[in-house]
Enzyme design. Structure first.
Site, PDB file in Angstrom:
ATOM      1  N   CYS A 137       0.973  -1.235  -0.023  1.00  0.00           N
ATOM      2  CA  CYS A 137       0.020  -0.008   0.189  1.00  0.00           C
ATOM      3  C   CYS A 137       0.920   1.268   0.073  1.00  0.00           C
ATOM      4  O   CYS A 137       1.682   1.665  -1.058  1.00  0.00           O
ATOM      5  CB  CYS A 137      -0.948   0.045   1.195  1.00  0.00           C
ATOM      6  N   HIS A 190      -3.642  -5.402   0.885  1.00  0.00           N
ATOM      7  CA  HIS A 190      -3.376  -5.873   2.386  1.00  0.00           C
ATOM      8  C   HIS A 190      -4.003  -7.226   2.440  1.00  0.00           C
ATOM      9  O   HIS A 190      -4.870  -7.535   2.276  1.00  0.00           O
ATOM     10  CB  HIS A 190      -4.257  -4.828   3.114  1.00  0.00           C
TER      11      HIS A 190
END
Length: 484
Positions: free
Chosen positions: A333, A430
């Site tokens: 991310c 994630h």
């Protein structure tokens, strides 16, 4: 409204409220009750995506998992995601409301009370029991006029209260009696009892303290919760727990720089649980260890600020030396965004408008925009063909040539990027290390054999073990009788 409701307040942060609610949810669920967790306001950059396209704190996601119920934005109607020490992104019922300074948010809070109580009532209408977690200390007078998450909510929604105090810190007697002193008579009357958490030693030695607490407050001490190794195997709520996070000493050293506003760091729990992995959080002031085989840049709520801090620590120099020694670098991310050439934030979404030079380890650039992507994702790993699942939660979009070498394939589209030599890779996904097949292949590439146990099964086993400890240490019938 059909549910009984019980509020769990604490004498401070990190006294065990979140995990206690998770364990209690599992214990009551095993008794056949339909349980929902609730936390009016959570301050955390650790968040989870709900089925209805919103986000809530990961602590409430764990509690919902313990109860075996789907995630709902109403379980955490106000989520604060700090950008700095003085401002935060405010998420209300799953959607971004905006970025507010601490002072502006205090002025905003009273107007959110109706939405908070509306979420609580929605959960109450469809469950047998709602377990309500407070935030930080339950008796901060300076916050009381705008309070929507502790006694302010208890008074507004007519909630019974259970108070937790942490014995491992010392001073639990003073903390409990201090709360009694700071609360008003009507607030004190809501407290049905006290539970002392993280207790070690002989309970008989604590008996005089329990007597003092009851004599001074009129509240019964309902039990001592032992120090729980099962609870330590569960994901931490926020970065207060990073100092406790450490993988087992093993052959593979994985280093993780502790960046400002670190987010969704439970991405790395499956690696930390592997017997052959030594996962080390690198604190500010420490160099990235030369023996590290892999460096992982985790998520962060403020990518440009994290890049600035990374350079200030000299970690950018350490990363280049690490790659020269043949090491690997992984970005997740915001960590993925940092690997590129530049991160632009023209609208000042995460701070002052502007741009920050990236690490230049991948040929891509990122633009931070006002639209947040929130989505559960299933994908395939290009290298192994293993299926991974997780979620995207970010406000940036990345562009550039290295995206032509994607890491993953979600829903038939390329995602992430891998460098030409394969030593640097990044993704917005994630949770990918939670997939046993993918994790096993990835560790095998590093020369490590993965453990056989699935990470999800490990969490389920820890929840069951912690619930069993709660049943052994406390009278669940008495706690249920407090709820109304």
């Amino acid at each position: 409204m059909t549910a009984r409701r019980l509020m769990v307040l604490g004498t401070g942060s990190d006294v065990g409220k979140s995990l206690f609610v998770a364990g209690l949810a599992r214990a009551f669920t095993r008794r056949g009750l339909k349980v929902a967790p609730f936390k009016a306001q959570n301050m955390s950059n650790n968040a989870a995506v709900t089925a209805d396209g919103g986000e809530i704190g990961r602590a409430q996601a764990l509690q919902a998992r313990a109860a075996g119920v789907p995630l709902s934005v109403h379980m955490n109607p106000v989520l604060l995601k700090p950008d700095s020490d003085v401002d935060a992104q405010v998420v209300v019922q799953g959607q971004v409301l905006g970025r507010f300074s601490a002072a502006d948010y205090q002025a905003l809070k009273p107007g959110l009370r109706g939405r908070v109580i509306g979420s609580l009532d929605r959960l109450s209408a469809t469950h047998d029991l709602v377990l309500i977690e407070g935030a930080g200390s339950g008796a901060e007078r300076y916050l009381r006029p705008q309070d929507i998450s502790n006694m302010g909510l208890a008074e507004a929604a007519d909630l019974p209260v259970l108070l937790l105090g942490d014995e491992s810190r010392g001073g639990v007697t003073a903390a409990v009696i201090g709360h009694h002193h700071l609360w008003t008579a009507s607030e004190r009357a809501r407290v049905g009892g006290v539970i002392v958490t993280k207790f070690r030693g002989d309970p008989a030695i604590f008996a005089p303290a329990a007597a003092d607490i009851s004599a001074e407050t009129g509240w019964p001490v309902l039990g001592l919760m032992r120090w729980s190794e099962a609870a330590r195997r569960l994901p931490e709520e926020d970065s207060l727990g990073l100092a406790r996070k450490r993988g087992a000493a093993g052959a593979l050293v994985v280093a993780v720089p502790e960046l400002p506003r670190v987010a969704n760091f439970d991405d790395l729990d499956p690696l930390a649980a592997e017997p052959g992995v030594d996962l080390r959080w690198v604190r500010p002031g420490q160099p990235i260890p030369a023996e590290a085989a892999v460096v992982i840049l985790p998520g962060s709520k403020a990518t440009r600020a994290a890049l600035t801090a990374l350079r200030a620590e000299g970690w950018d120099i350490d990363l280049r030396a690490h790659l020269r020694r043949g090491g690997r670098v992984v970005g997740i991310c915001a960590g993925f965004q940092m690997l590129g050439r530049v991160v632009r934030d023209p609208e000042g979404i995460e701070g002052t408008p502007g741009e920050t030079e990236g690490l230049g380890l991948l040929d891509l650039e990122t633009v931070i925009g006002p639209t947040k992507r929130l989505a559960g994702i299933d994908a395939l790993d290009y290298a192994s063909g293993a299926r991974v699942s997780g979620y995207e939660m970010h406000m940036g979009r990345s562009f550039g040539p290295d995206l032509a070498r994607p890491w993953l394939v979600p829903d038939g589209r390329p995602e992430g990027a891998v460098s030409v030599d394969g030593k640097v890779m990044g993704s917005y996904l994630h949770g990918l290390f939670g997939a046993a097949g993918f994790r096993g292949h990835w560790l095998a590439q590093q020369g490590i054999t993965a453990a056989a146990q699935d990470h999800g099964a490990r969490i389920e086993a820890a929840l069951d073990a912690f619930a069993a400890e709660i049943e052994a240490d406390l009278d669940l019938d008495a706690l249920l009788d407090l709820a109304r």
